[in-house]
Scaffold this active site. Structure first.
Site, mmCIF file in Angstrom:
data_model
loop_
_atom_site.group_PDB
_atom_site.id
_atom_site.type_symbol
_atom_site.label_atom_id
_atom_site.label_comp_id
_atom_site.label_asym_id
_atom_site.label_seq_id
_atom_site.Cartn_x
_atom_site.Cartn_y
_atom_site.Cartn_z
ATOM 1 N N ALA A 31 0.834 -1.200 0.000
ATOM 2 C CA ALA A 31 0.000 0.000 0.000
ATOM 3 C C ALA A 31 0.872 1.254 0.000
ATOM 4 O O ALA A 31 2.075 1.198 0.262
ATOM 5 C CB ALA A 31 -0.914 -0.007 1.217
ATOM 6 N N GLU A 52 2.592 -6.131 7.389
ATOM 7 C CA GLU A 52 1.728 -5.146 8.046
ATOM 8 C C GLU A 52 1.925 -5.096 9.563
ATOM 9 O O GLU A 52 1.760 -4.039 10.173
ATOM 10 C CB GLU A 52 0.256 -5.450 7.729
ATOM 11 C CG GLU A 52 -0.164 -5.199 6.288
ATOM 12 C CD GLU A 52 0.060 -6.380 5.374
ATOM 13 O OE1 GLU A 52 -0.414 -6.345 4.240
ATOM 14 O OE2 GLU A 52 0.729 -7.358 5.797
ATOM 15 N N GLY A 99 -0.053 -5.493 0.300
ATOM 16 C CA GLY A 99 -1.078 -5.538 -0.728
ATOM 17 C C GLY A 99 -0.609 -6.210 -2.002
ATOM 18 O O GLY A 99 -1.411 -6.807 -2.729
#
Length: 255
Positions: free
Chosen positions: A61, A129, A106
């Site tokens: 991301a 993440e 992502g």
């Protein structure tokens, strides 16, 4: 455009194009959803390759964009993020991810939306993440354990570590490892072969497998049975069986 759809010989290539790292910002997510839905609709697209270019698949991301978002903003956005990836996963045609370089966060979740993953020897995949105080939000906590099993998925998600191509292959995270310069060529060849196959039967096979993974075996067998019987109404079934009887296996030309 940050994502493009290029079509040739029945193969649609969803090409990420947001240098230098193909960071998946909101605009890119929305464009990905739009083109995945277009690939679903178009009859001239019979198989799909997801590709980020020679150097990187997608490094995740856009962290700077996300940093500026508060809880309310992400509550409003999180569904749109997942919907973009789900649109790729639900393309009712064979989909292959051609992974070069980084496929993180992502980017890894996007590769998980494909039916098959071909990685270059230079590929590095992971769900980092947790290192941001977050968890995967584009399907990683759901698609990764379904693919490689819960304990292996938890290891990757809990630690946030990256795995190189050879370990990704051993884990089942990718299906084939090839020299980096051959990734797109081999992915395109995989898709092009299937683009010549019976489109409705391929759709039935994909939907039966995917639906079956989400339910109990009796329901899955019902899905399979209904598709299996339904395909007897198609011209491709008639063509395929006639060719088998008259010419032998593997010689049918499908419409």
């Amino acid at each position: 455009m940050t994502v493009n759809l290029e079509v040739a010989e029945g193969v649609g290539t969803l090409r990420l194009d947001r240098p230098p790292m193909n960071a998946l910002d909101v605009a890119t997510q929305d464009r990905l959803k739009e083109l995945a839905e277009e690939a679903t609709r178009r009859e001239d697209v019979r198989a799909v390759v997801i590709y980020g270019g020679e150097k990187v698949f997608a490094a995740g991301a856009d962290i700077k964009e996300m940093q500026a978002m508060d809880h309310t903003a992400m509550v409003l956005r999180a569904r749109g993020l997942q919907d973009a990836f789900t649109a790729v996963a639900r393309i009712p045609k064979p989909v292959v991810a051609a992974v070069t370089g980084y496929a993180l966060g992502g980017g890894c979740e996007l590769a998980l939306c494909a039916d098959y993953r071909i990685a270059g020897e230079n590929a590095k995949l992971g769900q980092p993440e947790i290192l941001l105080g977050l968890i995967p939000g584009a399907g990683g906590t759901q698609r990764l354990p379904r693919l490689i099993g819960p304990s292996k998925a938890k290891d990757l998600i809990f630690t946030g570590r990256m795995v190189k191509a050879d370990e990704a292959l051993a884990l089942g995270l990718v299906d084939r490892v090839v020299p980096a310069g051959e990734v797109y060529e081999q992915a395109h060849a995989w898709a092009a072969r299937l683009a010549q196959g019976p489109a409705l039967a391929l759709r039935a096979a994909k939907e039966a497998v995917d639906a079956g993974l989400e339910t109990d075996i009796d329901t899955g067998l019902t899905v399979e049975r209904n598709w299996f019987a339904g395909l007897f109404a198609t011209e491709d079934r008639e063509r395929g069986m006639r060719s088998f009887v008259e010419e032998g296996p593997g010689k049918a030309k499908f419409r």
